[in-house]
Design an enzyme around this catalytic site. Sequence first.
Site, PDB file in Angstrom:
ATOM      1  N   SER A   1      -7.503  -4.336   1.890  1.00 35.00           N
ATOM      2  CA  SER A   1      -7.827  -3.922   0.520  1.00 35.00           C
ATOM      3  C   SER A   1      -8.692  -4.940  -0.214  1.00 35.00           C
ATOM      4  O   SER A   1      -8.728  -4.976  -1.429  1.00 35.00           O
ATOM      5  CB  SER A   1      -6.556  -3.676  -0.301  1.00 35.00           C
ATOM      6  OG  SER A   1      -5.754  -2.714   0.323  1.00 35.00           O
TER       7      SER A   1
ATOM      8  N   GLY B   1      -6.640   5.929   5.771  1.00 29.19           N
ATOM      9  CA  GLY B   1      -6.168   6.771   4.674  1.00 29.19           C
ATOM     10  C   GLY B   1      -6.437   8.242   4.965  1.00 29.19           C
ATOM     11  O   GLY B   1      -7.384   8.586   5.676  1.00 29.19           O
TER      12      GLY B   1
ATOM     13  N   ASN C   1      -9.562  -0.297  11.394  1.00 29.88           N
ATOM     14  CA  ASN C   1      -8.521   0.154  10.481  1.00 29.88           C
ATOM     15  C   ASN C   1      -7.648   1.105  11.291  1.00 29.88           C
ATOM     16  O   ASN C   1      -8.042   2.247  11.552  1.00 29.88           O
ATOM     17  CB  ASN C   1      -9.184   0.862   9.298  1.00 29.88           C
ATOM     18  CG  ASN C   1      -8.202   1.102   8.185  1.00 29.88           C
ATOM     19  OD1 ASN C   1      -7.000   1.283   8.431  1.00 29.88           O
ATOM     20  ND2 ASN C   1      -8.684   1.108   6.968  1.00 29.88           N
TER      21      ASN C   1
ATOM     22  N   GLU D   1     -14.416  -4.735  10.973  1.00 28.05           N
ATOM     23  CA  GLU D   1     -12.977  -4.743  11.280  1.00 28.05           C
ATOM     24  C   GLU D   1     -12.514  -3.328  11.630  1.00 28.05           C
ATOM     25  O   GLU D   1     -13.128  -2.346  11.242  1.00 28.05           O
ATOM     26  CB  GLU D   1     -12.174  -5.264  10.083  1.00 28.05           C
ATOM     27  CG  GLU D   1     -12.378  -4.440   8.823  1.00 28.05           C
ATOM     28  CD  GLU D   1     -11.243  -4.606   7.814  1.00 28.05           C
ATOM     29  OE1 GLU D   1     -10.215  -5.210   8.153  1.00 28.05           O
ATOM     30  OE2 GLU D   1     -11.402  -4.102   6.703  1.00 28.05           O
TER      31      GLU D   1
ATOM     32  N   TYR E   1      -9.789   1.144  -5.171  1.00 35.92           N
ATOM     33  CA  TYR E   1      -8.643   1.861  -5.729  1.00 35.92           C
ATOM     34  C   TYR E   1      -8.779   2.352  -7.171  1.00 35.92           C
ATOM     35  O   TYR E   1      -8.063   3.249  -7.575  1.00 35.92           O
ATOM     36  CB  TYR E   1      -7.374   1.000  -5.614  1.00 35.92           C
ATOM     37  CG  TYR E   1      -6.996   0.768  -4.175  1.00 35.92           C
ATOM     38  CD1 TYR E   1      -6.633   1.834  -3.356  1.00 35.92           C
ATOM     39  CD2 TYR E   1      -7.049  -0.493  -3.620  1.00 35.92           C
ATOM     40  CE1 TYR E   1      -6.316   1.647  -2.028  1.00 35.92           C
ATOM     41  CE2 TYR E   1      -6.730  -0.700  -2.281  1.00 35.92           C
ATOM     42  CZ  TYR E   1      -6.363   0.385  -1.500  1.00 35.92           C
ATOM     43  OH  TYR E   1      -6.056   0.198  -0.186  1.00 35.92           O
TER      44      TYR E   1
ATOM     45  N   ARG F   1     -10.375   3.909  12.373  1.00 39.45           N
ATOM     46  CA  ARG F   1     -11.705   3.796  11.781  1.00 39.45           C
ATOM     47  C   ARG F   1     -12.263   2.429  12.116  1.00 39.45           C
ATOM     48  O   ARG F   1     -11.550   1.435  12.051  1.00 39.45           O
ATOM     49  CB  ARG F   1     -11.616   3.954  10.271  1.00 39.45           C
ATOM     50  CG  ARG F   1     -12.069   5.309   9.759  1.00 39.45           C
ATOM     51  CD  ARG F   1     -12.061   5.332   8.238  1.00 39.45           C
ATOM     52  NE  ARG F   1     -12.427   4.053   7.695  1.00 39.45           N
ATOM     53  CZ  ARG F   1     -11.744   3.420   6.731  1.00 39.45           C
ATOM     54  NH1 ARG F   1     -10.702   3.967   6.162  1.00 39.45           N
ATOM     55  NH2 ARG F   1     -12.122   2.242   6.305  1.00 39.45           N
TER      56      ARG F   1
ATOM     57  N   ASP G   1     -15.012  -0.238  10.926  1.00 32.91           N
ATOM     58  CA  ASP G   1     -15.936  -0.585   9.839  1.00 32.91           C
ATOM     59  C   ASP G   1     -17.034  -1.492  10.390  1.00 32.91           C
ATOM     60  O   ASP G   1     -16.763  -2.370  11.212  1.00 32.91           O
ATOM     61  CB  ASP G   1     -15.192  -1.316   8.718  1.00 32.91           C
ATOM     62  CG  ASP G   1     -14.127  -0.429   8.059  1.00 32.91           C
ATOM     63  OD1 ASP G   1     -14.170   0.798   8.249  1.00 32.91           O
ATOM     64  OD2 ASP G   1     -13.265  -0.981   7.351  1.00 32.91           O
TER      65      ASP G   1
ATOM     66  N   GLU H   1       0.816  -1.216   0.000  1.00 34.68           N
ATOM     67  CA  GLU H   1       0.000   0.000   0.000  1.00 34.68           C
ATOM     68  C   GLU H   1       0.852   1.270   0.000  1.00 34.68           C
ATOM     69  O   GLU H   1       0.396   2.349   0.369  1.00 34.68           O
ATOM     70  CB  GLU H   1      -0.958  -0.023   1.202  1.00 34.68           C
ATOM     71  CG  GLU H   1      -2.019  -1.104   1.059  1.00 34.68           C
ATOM     72  CD  GLU H   1      -2.814  -1.334   2.323  1.00 34.68           C
ATOM     73  OE1 GLU H   1      -3.597  -0.453   2.693  1.00 34.68           O
ATOM     74  OE2 GLU H   1      -2.649  -2.388   2.949  1.00 34.68           O
TER      75      GLU H   1
HETATM   76  N1  LIG Z   1     -19.658 -10.664   6.413  1.00 32.99           N
HETATM   77  C1  LIG Z   1     -19.735  -9.815   5.392  1.00 32.99           C
HETATM   78  N2  LIG Z   1     -20.950  -9.416   4.926  1.00 32.99           N
HETATM   79  C2  LIG Z   1     -21.055  -8.550   3.887  1.00 32.99           C
HETATM   80  N3  LIG Z   1     -19.997  -8.051   3.214  1.00 32.99           N
HETATM   81  C3  LIG Z   1     -18.762  -8.424   3.623  1.00 32.99           C
HETATM   82  C4  LIG Z   1     -18.567  -9.309   4.725  1.00 32.99           C
HETATM   83  N4  LIG Z   1     -17.248  -9.493   4.887  1.00 32.99           N
HETATM   84  C5  LIG Z   1     -16.635  -8.754   3.937  1.00 32.99           C
HETATM   85  N5  LIG Z   1     -17.535  -8.115   3.163  1.00 32.99           N
HETATM   86  C6  LIG Z   1     -17.229  -7.247   2.008  1.00 32.99           C
HETATM   87  O1  LIG Z   1     -15.868  -7.465   1.626  1.00 32.99           O
HETATM   88  C7  LIG Z   1     -15.088  -6.291   1.833  1.00 32.99           C
HETATM   89  C8  LIG Z   1     -13.704  -6.653   2.351  1.00 32.99           C
HETATM   90  O2  LIG Z   1     -13.805  -7.400   3.546  1.00 32.99           O
HETATM   91  P1  LIG Z   1     -13.027  -6.996   4.867  1.00 32.99           P
HETATM   92  O3  LIG Z   1     -13.364  -7.999   5.903  1.00 32.99           O
HETATM   93  O4  LIG Z   1     -13.288  -5.573   5.203  1.00 32.99           O
HETATM   94  O5  LIG Z   1     -11.500  -7.202   4.452  1.00 32.99           O
HETATM   95  P2  LIG Z   1     -10.326  -6.151   4.105  1.00 32.99           P
HETATM   96  O6  LIG Z   1      -9.453  -6.136   5.312  1.00 32.99           O
HETATM   97  O7  LIG Z   1      -9.631  -6.758   2.931  1.00 32.99           O
HETATM   98  O8  LIG Z   1     -10.938  -4.811   3.853  1.00 32.99           O
HETATM   99  C9  LIG Z   1     -15.905  -5.450   2.783  1.00 32.99           C
HETATM  100  O9  LIG Z   1     -15.577  -4.068   2.625  1.00 32.99           O
HETATM  101  C10 LIG Z   1     -17.334  -5.783   2.354  1.00 32.99           C
HETATM  102  O10 LIG Z   1     -17.695  -5.077   1.170  1.00 32.99           O
HETATM  103 MG   LIG Z   2     -12.198  -3.799   5.065  1.00 32.25          MG
END
Ligand SMILES: Nc1ncnc2c1ncn2[C@@H]1O[C@H](COP(=O)(O)OP(=O)(O)O)[C@@H](O)[C@H]1O
Ligand SMILES: [Mg+2]
Length: 304
Positions: free
Chosen positions: A145, A270, A266, A264, A211, A249, A251, A17
């Site tokens: 990402s 950014g 962050n 999760e 991105y 942040r 999420d 990144e």
């Molecule tokens: N349990 C879930 N339900 C709905 N969407 C999900 C879920 N887990 C992940 N996503 C989708 O996948 C994206 C990436 O997952 P995430 O767990 O945030 O991993 P990363 O650390 O790669 O951002 C999320 O921003 C969301 O759009």
């Molecule tokens: Mg994420």
Amino acid sequence: MKQFGKVAVLLGGSSTEREVSLMSGAGVLEALQGQGVDAHAFDPAEKPLSALKEEGFDRAFLILHGGQGEDGTIQGALEFMGIPYTGCGVMASAIGMDKWRTKLMWQAAGLPVPEYELLTAQSDFAAVAARLGLPLFVKPANGGSSVGVTKCKSAADIEAAYREAAKFDPLVLAEKAVLGGEYSCAVLDGRALATVKIEPATEFYDFDAKYFRDDTVYRCPGLLGIKEAEARQLAEQAFRVLGATGWARIDFLMDENDGIFLLEPNTAPGMTSHSLFPMCARDAGISYEELVVKILATTLSGAQ
Ligand SMILES: Nc1ncnc2c1ncn2[C@@H]1O[C@H](COP(=O)(O)OP(=O)(O)O)[C@@H](O)[C@H]1O
Ligand SMILES: [Mg+2]
């Protein structure tokens, strides 16, 4: 702005990144310098961190994304050198990188997270699909990402999704899909600023949407009335339970019944001009320039 002394803006680095960090860092640097802070760019990919001491820096604004800038490694080195830095410390940075262990902490504190299971190559994928329902998400515990994340619409997709995620981390999660909306909440010094709703034009908020594409819609604040208040309070609790400091942040996702589930943290958000954190700050009446100074001020002794 004399109280800050000589400030290193740690940007770039050698993670995947790097490019995003350079953009965030340029914005932070310009905002600090514009307000009379003696700030200088410092790229740990170009010189050893020990140069921070040799060059007489008093504190560091960390705007590295991914890898060692986000996982507690650089935080530990700065602790060792006695240089105050912005953002989370060693523990919250390290745990925040690991989706499984973050969930364990949040669950233990009674905070809501989507139902999930750990997958192995031996898992009965059809049984996992039956328990969590479809679609479900498969992802590496340690990642970012959206790399290695797959939305599985049928049980037959899970095995390939598992193998893809396992390329990035041996620890792989299957997670129940929570499909009523995706959000994030900026937390500054323990206080939630505002939520933002993320509406990707793609199937989910994947790598391209993050991105390359510019058709994702962001709405800030993401929620209204008591729901916004509830989400902010939950984000503050999630921040505190993780042991986060400075800024981060959080999420989260919403289901069809307006139930909130933490996704999760962050810990290295950014800070480009169109990043989510500054967007939330603006909603709270804090300009980009004010925000960078507030973040830097969390490094002053007695600030936390
Ligand atoms: N349990 C879930 N339900 C709905 N969407 C999900 C879920 N887990 C992940 N996503 C989708 O996948 C994206 C990436 O997952 P995430 O767990 O945030 O991993 P990363 O650390 O790669 O951002 C999320 O921003 C969301 O759009
Ligand atoms: Mg994420």
